[in-house]
Scaffold this active site. Sequence first.
Site, mmCIF file in Angstrom:
data_model
loop_
_atom_site.group_PDB
_atom_site.id
_atom_site.type_symbol
_atom_site.label_atom_id
_atom_site.label_comp_id
_atom_site.label_asym_id
_atom_site.label_seq_id
_atom_site.Cartn_x
_atom_site.Cartn_y
_atom_site.Cartn_z
ATOM 1 N N HIS A 1 79.919 118.187 8.927
ATOM 2 C CA HIS A 1 81.156 118.974 8.954
ATOM 3 C C HIS A 1 81.651 119.251 7.539
ATOM 4 C CE1 HIS A 1 85.713 119.128 9.789
ATOM 5 N NE2 HIS A 1 85.197 120.257 10.247
ATOM 6 N N ARG A 2 81.633 120.525 7.176
ATOM 7 C CA ARG A 2 81.960 120.934 5.793
ATOM 8 C C ARG A 2 81.077 120.185 4.793
ATOM 9 N NH1 ARG A 2 88.610 120.683 6.275
ATOM 10 N NH2 ARG A 2 88.651 121.164 8.501
ATOM 11 N N GLU B 1 77.913 122.561 8.762
ATOM 12 C CA GLU B 1 78.961 123.476 9.194
ATOM 13 C C GLU B 1 79.821 123.763 7.988
ATOM 14 O OE1 GLU B 1 83.164 124.268 10.593
ATOM 15 O OE2 GLU B 1 82.349 122.706 9.296
ATOM 16 N N ASP C 1 82.997 126.804 6.294
ATOM 17 C CA ASP C 1 84.026 127.795 6.625
ATOM 18 C C ASP C 1 84.026 128.905 5.591
ATOM 19 O OD1 ASP C 1 85.553 125.929 8.658
ATOM 20 O OD2 ASP C 1 85.297 124.752 6.829
ATOM 21 N N HIS D 1 87.810 126.248 3.439
ATOM 22 C CA HIS D 1 88.412 126.110 4.763
ATOM 23 C C HIS D 1 89.755 126.822 4.887
ATOM 24 C CE1 HIS D 1 90.844 124.161 7.922
ATOM 25 N NE2 HIS D 1 89.697 124.092 8.576
ATOM 26 N N GLU E 1 81.540 129.065 10.107
ATOM 27 C CA GLU E 1 82.763 129.314 10.872
ATOM 28 C C GLU E 1 83.594 130.387 10.180
ATOM 29 O OE1 GLU E 1 86.923 127.320 12.410
ATOM 30 O OE2 GLU E 1 85.254 125.975 11.941
ATOM 31 N N LYS F 1 86.799 132.022 9.276
ATOM 32 C CA LYS F 1 88.220 131.728 9.214
ATOM 33 C C LYS F 1 89.050 132.997 9.060
ATOM 34 C CE LYS F 1 88.404 127.248 9.580
ATOM 35 N NZ LYS F 1 89.096 126.643 10.735
ATOM 36 N N ASP G 1 81.994 114.308 10.037
ATOM 37 C CA ASP G 1 82.220 114.122 8.617
ATOM 38 C C ASP G 1 81.262 113.107 8.015
ATOM 39 O OD1 ASP G 1 84.438 115.817 8.821
ATOM 40 O OD2 ASP G 1 85.867 114.175 9.006
#
Length: 227
Positions: free
Chosen positions: A9-10, A36, A38, A51, A102, A104, A222
């Site tokens: 995640h990120r 992943e 953003d 993000h 993702e 945003k 994470d």
Amino acid sequence: MPKILNIGHRGAKGHVAENTLASFAKAFELGADGIELDVHLSADGEIIVIHDHSVTRTTSQKGNVADLSLSQLNHLKIDGIHNIPTLAQTVDAIPSKLVNIELKAKQAAKPVMHLIEKYVQENSRDYRQFLVSSFDWVALKEIRESNANVPLGVLTEADLELAIGFAKSIQADTIHPYFHLLTSENTARMQSQGFGVFAWTVNEPEDLARMKSFGVDAIITDFPDRL
């Protein structure tokens, strides 16, 4: 049982500053199958990996990403160390594994689609190495109407049934529910309808164990080392 994909995640947000090249590298070092991230658009139309709508939380400066040029963003540092990367820089820097992008900002939908098309056409990457997800379902619909090949993921944190219906309407590949929405029964039902189930954001050992027991297709975390 098929392997559950380990998605950072990120990047490896629990270890290194989020959405940085160092965080993405750390995720793979810790065993992630993909990452992943953003994206927003800069004032001059570059796809920026960050993000928030603003740079305030992650840098020492203030301002909205959409109001800053790539040149201005290049002068900012995350945690005083890391550059804010573009999506192209990120894809170039990581292995040819899954990149879950993702959206945003709705305005980023077409630029992201075109960048993926460019990598597929020029760099011999496969569409399946990319997955575009968003809570902005209109943005996903816009991509699907232009390109039937880009894998799409429908994000939801509240209404799973609505997400399933929309995923069917745009022929999405995956559904990304907030993990608290999931049960073994609804996970199996989504999979029986042809959707991959990507649970987010799962960090605690007991929650990770529960998602594994449900047989989800991917866990976004994470801490890739905890899987």
